[in-house]
Structures are given as structure tokens and as C-alpha cells.
Scaffold this active site. Sequence first.
Site, PDB file in Angstrom:
ATOM      1  N   ARG A   1     -30.358   7.991 -22.190  1.00 53.27           N
ATOM      2  CA  ARG A   1     -30.482   9.060 -21.196  1.00 53.27           C
ATOM      3  C   ARG A   1     -29.141   9.799 -21.073  1.00 53.27           C
ATOM      4  O   ARG A   1     -28.091   9.224 -21.335  1.00 53.27           O
ATOM      5  CB  ARG A   1     -30.881   8.490 -19.836  1.00 53.27           C
ATOM      6  CG  ARG A   1     -32.292   7.920 -19.795  1.00 53.27           C
ATOM      7  CD  ARG A   1     -32.654   7.552 -18.372  1.00 53.27           C
ATOM      8  NE  ARG A   1     -31.413   7.428 -17.578  1.00 53.27           N
ATOM      9  CZ  ARG A   1     -31.368   7.309 -16.272  1.00 53.27           C
ATOM     10  NH1 ARG A   1     -32.475   7.270 -15.587  1.00 53.27           N
ATOM     11  NH2 ARG A   1     -30.235   7.190 -15.650  1.00 53.27           N
TER      12      ARG A   1
ATOM     13  N   ARG B   1     -27.059   1.113 -22.349  1.00 56.62           N
ATOM     14  CA  ARG B   1     -28.400   1.147 -21.789  1.00 56.62           C
ATOM     15  C   ARG B   1     -29.330   2.008 -22.639  1.00 56.62           C
ATOM     16  O   ARG B   1     -28.971   3.093 -23.079  1.00 56.62           O
ATOM     17  CB  ARG B   1     -28.326   1.707 -20.369  1.00 56.62           C
ATOM     18  CG  ARG B   1     -29.563   1.417 -19.567  1.00 56.62           C
ATOM     19  CD  ARG B   1     -29.251   1.331 -18.122  1.00 56.62           C
ATOM     20  NE  ARG B   1     -28.964   2.663 -17.606  1.00 56.62           N
ATOM     21  CZ  ARG B   1     -29.187   3.011 -16.345  1.00 56.62           C
ATOM     22  NH1 ARG B   1     -29.672   2.128 -15.500  1.00 56.62           N
ATOM     23  NH2 ARG B   1     -28.889   4.216 -15.943  1.00 56.62           N
TER      24      ARG B   1
ATOM     25  N   ARG C   1     -14.796   4.992   1.507  1.00 55.75           N
ATOM     26  CA  ARG C   1     -14.594   5.624   0.204  1.00 55.75           C
ATOM     27  C   ARG C   1     -13.393   6.574   0.232  1.00 55.75           C
ATOM     28  O   ARG C   1     -12.953   7.042  -0.807  1.00 55.75           O
ATOM     29  CB  ARG C   1     -15.822   6.451  -0.190  1.00 55.75           C
ATOM     30  CG  ARG C   1     -17.017   5.619  -0.602  1.00 55.75           C
ATOM     31  CD  ARG C   1     -18.128   6.550  -1.102  1.00 55.75           C
ATOM     32  NE  ARG C   1     -19.402   5.847  -1.175  1.00 55.75           N
ATOM     33  CZ  ARG C   1     -19.778   5.107  -2.205  1.00 55.75           C
ATOM     34  NH1 ARG C   1     -18.986   4.970  -3.241  1.00 55.75           N
ATOM     35  NH2 ARG C   1     -20.946   4.506  -2.198  1.00 55.75           N
TER      36      ARG C   1
ATOM     37  N   ARG D   1     -17.790  10.474 -14.909  1.00 60.99           N
ATOM     38  CA  ARG D   1     -18.095   9.774 -13.672  1.00 60.99           C
ATOM     39  C   ARG D   1     -16.943   8.842 -13.291  1.00 60.99           C
ATOM     40  O   ARG D   1     -16.571   8.722 -12.134  1.00 60.99           O
ATOM     41  CB  ARG D   1     -19.393   8.974 -13.850  1.00 60.99           C
ATOM     42  CG  ARG D   1     -20.178   8.813 -12.553  1.00 60.99           C
ATOM     43  CD  ARG D   1     -21.324   7.820 -12.652  1.00 60.99           C
ATOM     44  NE  ARG D   1     -22.055   7.874 -13.905  1.00 60.99           N
ATOM     45  CZ  ARG D   1     -22.782   6.865 -14.377  1.00 60.99           C
ATOM     46  NH1 ARG D   1     -22.868   5.736 -13.697  1.00 60.99           N
ATOM     47  NH2 ARG D   1     -23.433   6.971 -15.519  1.00 60.99           N
TER      48      ARG D   1
ATOM     49  N   LYS E   1     -19.749  -5.234  -9.128  1.00 65.45           N
ATOM     50  CA  LYS E   1     -19.421  -5.393  -7.706  1.00 65.45           C
ATOM     51  C   LYS E   1     -20.621  -5.892  -6.887  1.00 65.45           C
ATOM     52  O   LYS E   1     -20.478  -6.790  -6.057  1.00 65.45           O
ATOM     53  CB  LYS E   1     -18.938  -4.039  -7.180  1.00 65.45           C
ATOM     54  CG  LYS E   1     -18.580  -3.999  -5.727  1.00 65.45           C
ATOM     55  CD  LYS E   1     -17.829  -2.727  -5.403  1.00 65.45           C
ATOM     56  CE  LYS E   1     -18.606  -1.474  -5.756  1.00 65.45           C
ATOM     57  NZ  LYS E   1     -19.390  -0.926  -4.648  1.00 65.45           N
TER      58      LYS E   1
END
Length: 226
Positions: A163, A130, A91, A174, A16
Site C-alpha cells: 500500500r 507489510r 505530544r 512520516r 510501544k
Amino acid sequence: MSELNLVLLGPPGSGKGTQGERLQEDLRLPYYATGDILRAAVRGETALGQTAQEYMDRGDLVPDEVIVGVIAERIDSNEALDGFILDGFPRTIPQAEALDAKLKELGRAVTAVLLIDVPDDELVRRLGGRRTCEENGHVFHVEFNPPEQEGVCDLDASRLIVRDDDKPEVIRKRLETYHAKTEPLVSYYDQRSELRRIEGAAPPDAVAEEIRRTLATMRLEQDETV
Ligand SMILES: [Zn+2]
């Protein structure tokens, strides 16, 4: 030319922000990332900025009306006469309603809400690839920016780790939170026929092209109804 007042929606990892920057360049419209313009208002010491600062100093959330006020200050200025791109706000439905009410006061309205839609599996693949250097935090990606030697930092030869935030189960949590929060908002804009779904699983250039086509089609439709 009619104004183009855009809201961007999309999950983490949807690209985005990248698309927002490209739109800003292509359309020459101001790009308002909510966090940035709140910070700018605080730095600029506008009355609303000071109010926002007081909430933040107390560790409280800045109320919707204050955020909408800060956004309205920017929208109601010469820089946004032809439109704007809003990212990170609204939101929630109350925020969307507050934004609609404020825009109406200014004699304006949201032109379109672009939802950059990406399947969760693809987001997990993007976000979960990642790898972070244990010593100095250098960031790599197994697919998009792989280190020369697997598991080893190119810059300092430290070990690369996943991580906690980048673990698939944490990413899925999430994304669940994102969907639960965002779906009511998606329905809200869908009911107003303002929502445009963009296929975000494609490469960035193709996504940008679909956004361009979508906006061009919208413009044609608008011109026909005028
Ligand atoms: Zn490193």
C-alpha cells in the site's frame, strides 16, 4: 510502594503499544491511550466528555486543557492510586506543561518517560514489510508473518500489494514528522531527568526486560533518596 506514573514515547513501528500492554499486565497499572480515554469520556457523558464532543462535532481539535482534564479525571480516581501508563499524550511541550501543572495540583508528578528508541532504518524495515491483499485487505509481513507463497494471499489467493502508506519513502516522511514533533518533547523530559531511553531495536522480550530493569533501578534510587 511509591507510585509509578509513566509516559511512553516511541515512533510508529517501535512496538510501544505491545510494551504498554505488557507493562499494564506486569505492573497492574491502568493504561491510558489518549484516543481511547477521550472516546470513553464522550460515551460516559461526563461534563468534560461533552465539551470534547462539541469540539469534535465541529471538526476542531480538542484543546489541550480539555484532554488534560479528561486524563486528570481518570488519574484522580481509585484505579490510578499506584500509578498509570500514558500513551499518545503529551505530544507537544505545551501539552507536557499542562500535564505537569495538572499532576502538581493533584500532588503528583511524572515518575519516568520511557522512550522506545529504534533507528529509522529498522523502522522502515519493520513498517515497509507489510503486504496487503488486494481484494479483502488481509495483512501479511514479508519477515514476521510471510504468506506461504510470495505475493499471494493465503486466505483467498488474491494478489498481495504494497500500500502507498507502506512504501519506504512515505514511511521516511512520516518518521521525519515524528522526529520533528517529538525531539523537543524528548529534550523537555531529558532536562527534568525523567527520560529513560530504551533500546527498542531488540526483540520484544528483550525490550520488556530492559524496561523492567530500568524501572527496578529507578525504584532503588528513589528508595535511597527517601
Ligand atoms: Zn486476502
